[in-house]
Design an enzyme around this catalytic site. Structure first.
Site, PDB file in Angstrom:
ATOM      1  N   TYR A 143     -18.268 -40.673  -3.642  1.00  0.00           N
ATOM      2  CA  TYR A 143     -19.211 -39.801  -3.689  1.00  0.00           C
ATOM      3  C   TYR A 143     -19.163 -38.498  -4.413  1.00  0.00           C
ATOM      4  O   TYR A 143     -19.924 -37.993  -5.119  1.00  0.00           O
ATOM      5  CB  TYR A 143     -19.572 -39.174  -2.148  1.00  0.00           C
ATOM      6  N   LYS A 194      -9.986 -51.372   2.240  1.00  0.00           N
ATOM      7  CA  LYS A 194      -9.789 -52.265   1.387  1.00  0.00           C
ATOM      8  C   LYS A 194      -8.213 -52.380   0.621  1.00  0.00           C
ATOM      9  O   LYS A 194      -8.134 -51.946  -0.537  1.00  0.00           O
ATOM     10  CB  LYS A 194     -10.665 -52.637   0.271  1.00  0.00           C
ATOM     11  N   ASP A 227     -14.708 -55.685   4.174  1.00  0.00           N
ATOM     12  CA  ASP A 227     -15.791 -56.934   4.159  1.00  0.00           C
ATOM     13  C   ASP A 227     -15.625 -57.666   5.380  1.00  0.00           C
ATOM     14  O   ASP A 227     -16.554 -58.153   6.002  1.00  0.00           O
ATOM     15  CB  ASP A 227     -15.101 -57.698   2.980  1.00  0.00           C
ATOM     16  N   ASP A 251     -20.805 -45.530   4.832  1.00  0.00           N
ATOM     17  CA  ASP A 251     -22.448 -45.414   4.721  1.00  0.00           C
ATOM     18  C   ASP A 251     -23.001 -46.894   4.898  1.00  0.00           C
ATOM     19  O   ASP A 251     -23.967 -47.193   5.447  1.00  0.00           O
ATOM     20  CB  ASP A 251     -22.617 -45.269   3.077  1.00  0.00           C
ATOM     21  N   ASP A 255     -25.206 -48.437   8.334  1.00  0.00           N
ATOM     22  CA  ASP A 255     -26.487 -48.944   8.258  1.00  0.00           C
ATOM     23  C   ASP A 255     -26.466 -50.185   9.029  1.00  0.00           C
ATOM     24  O   ASP A 255     -27.398 -50.704   9.715  1.00  0.00           O
ATOM     25  CB  ASP A 255     -26.933 -49.303   6.719  1.00  0.00           C
TER      26      ASP A 255
HETATM   27  C1  IPM Z   1     -26.811 -41.561   4.517  1.00  0.00           C
HETATM   28  C2  IPM Z   1     -27.612 -41.676   3.283  1.00  0.00           C
HETATM   29  C3  IPM Z   1     -27.097 -40.714   2.090  1.00  0.00           C
HETATM   30  C4  IPM Z   1     -25.504 -41.345   2.089  1.00  0.00           C
HETATM   31  C5  IPM Z   1     -28.088 -40.433   0.719  1.00  0.00           C
HETATM   32  C6  IPM Z   1     -29.351 -40.175   1.378  1.00  0.00           C
HETATM   33  C7  IPM Z   1     -27.329 -39.723  -0.176  1.00  0.00           C
HETATM   34  O1  IPM Z   1     -27.736 -43.076   2.962  1.00  0.00           O
HETATM   35  O2  IPM Z   1     -26.846 -40.403   4.901  1.00  0.00           O
HETATM   36  O3  IPM Z   1     -26.389 -42.514   4.898  1.00  0.00           O
HETATM   37  O4  IPM Z   1     -25.555 -42.088   1.008  1.00  0.00           O
HETATM   38  O5  IPM Z   1     -24.845 -40.788   2.332  1.00  0.00           O
HETATM   39 MG    MG Z   2     -26.708 -44.375   4.263  1.00  0.00          MG
END
Ligand code: IPM
Ligand code: MG
Length: 370
Positions: A143, A194, A227, A251, A255
């Site tokens: 990042y 990884k 993975d 990240d 999700d």
């Molecule tokens: C998160 C989001 C952010 C990230 C974006 C909005 C930059 O996806 O907080 O997970 O990738 O960290």
């Molecule tokens: Mg995210």
């Protein structure tokens, strides 16, 4: 009693302002019924700050953030700002807050509440009782790594590149947060990288292993490739207690993990900095869901992720355990009563919008505090 606690509210874009409205009602309720009040200020971030100030987050907002005891963040981004270019992305607001406040530990719990077990796309037997915590590094890795860019090559092509990099200190401080959390849970940490392909991954594995031997010999440590972790999260998520991982893998995996619980709309998160010599610790709280432009302004968004983020803020930053517990209990009770926003709708439940969900929370709070 708590009026001296400075709370900065940054609703942002899309559904951010709608769900934040329900938090403000809970803040008013706390003032009326629990005699607690905060020194609340708010500001624009993301697309709404681009529209108002011409930049995703201003220096003045950054100063407010530094002066605050805790920050409650909504969500940023949307198609309206997609074409402005890389240096004017709404997302820069959250990235700058994380980086400049050095908020390196992003705590993303994935908890399956009993009334919602059927809302998961996975079988109820696989997710029932799930309670895992992902600790995602959030100020380093690809990042922010340098060099990065797009360069012209002699043969007329171009090359885009980013850098994944982690120092000993960066790895140790985030893994320490994971080990400490595990001590208050089931004492198991799974470190994810990884190491089979990346130098920085192999270094991560070695560093966390040494840290455990030195400081956390009482906590179990296992390692997993990212993975495989993605696959294991879907196959048998309850094998995990605490997962510690890098910015990018965290990240993706957070999700994924959030969907085990039925909806992205339900989950809170906390991003914490180091405890400073003064005792102060920067902290930002935000739901995992994004700005959801497709449903913004329709009054159908689920406010629970934002409300539960506020409860986390009360617990971790303001040490208001009892009030945090009340809010969490009210959220569970409303679900038990069969109220559902569209994202967690189930047969036989009553479908409600953002405002009705918020009102029902207030009614539950009234009952709980009676
Ligand atoms: C998160 C989001 C952010 C990230 C974006 C909005 C930059 O996806 O907080 O997970 O990738 O960290
Ligand atoms: Mg995210």
């Amino acid at each position: 009693m708590t009026a001296n606690k400075k709370l900065l509210i940054l609703p942002g874009d899309g559904i951010g302002p709608e769900v934040m409205r329900e938090v403000r009602r809970v803040i008013d309720w706390l003032g009326r019924r629990r005699m607690v009040s905060f020194d609340v200020s708010d500001d624009h971030v993301g697309g709404s700050a681009i529209d108002t100030y011409g930049t995703p987050i201003t220096d003045a907002t950054m100063e407010k953030a530094k002066a605050a005891d805790a920050i409650l963040f909504g969500s940023v981004g949307g198609p309206k700002w997609d074409r402005l270019g890389f240096d004017l992305r709404p997302e820069l607001a959250i990235l700058r807050l994380r980086k400049e406040l050095d908020l390196f530990a992003n705590l993303r719990p994935a908890i399956v509440l009993d009334p919602l077990v059927e809302a998961s796309t996975l079988k109820a037997d696989v997710v029932r009782g799930l309670d895992l915590m992902i600790v995602r590094e959030s100020t380093g890795g690809v990042y922010f790594g340098e060099p990065r860019g797009v360069e012209a090559l002699p043969d007329g092509q171009k090359r885009g590149f980013d850098t994944e990099s982690y120092t000993t200190g960066e790895i140790e401080r985030v893994c320490r947060v994971g080990f400490e959390l595990a001590r208050n849970r089931h004492s198991r940490v799974c470190s994810v990288e990884k190491a089979n392909v990346m130098q920085s991954g192999m270094f991560w594995r070695q560093t966390v292993t040494e840290l455990r031997e030195r400081e956390f010999a009482d906590v179990e440590l296992t390692h997993m490739y990212a993975d495989n972790c993605a696959m294991q999260l879907v196959r048998n998520p309850r094998q995990f207690d605490v997962i510690v991982t890098s910015n990018l893998f965290g990240d993706l995996l957070s999700d994924l993990a959030s969907m085990l619980t039925g909806s992205l709309g339900m989950l809170p998160s906390a991003t914490l900095g180091a405890v400073q010599p003064s005792g102060k610790r920067y902290a930002l709280y935000e739901p995992i869901h994004g700005s959801a432009p497709d449903i913004a302004g329709k009054g159908v968004a689920n406010p629970l992720g934002q409300l539960l983020s506020f409860a986390m803020l009360l617990r971790y930053s303001f040490r208001m355990e009892e009030d945090a517990g009340l809010i969490e209990k009210a959220c569970v009770n409303v679900l038990k009563n069969g109220l559902r926003t569209a994202d967690i709708m189930a047969p036989g439940s009553a479908r409600v919008g953002t405002g009705v969900m918020g009102e029902s929370i207030l009614r539950e709070l009234d009952k709980l505090a009676a």
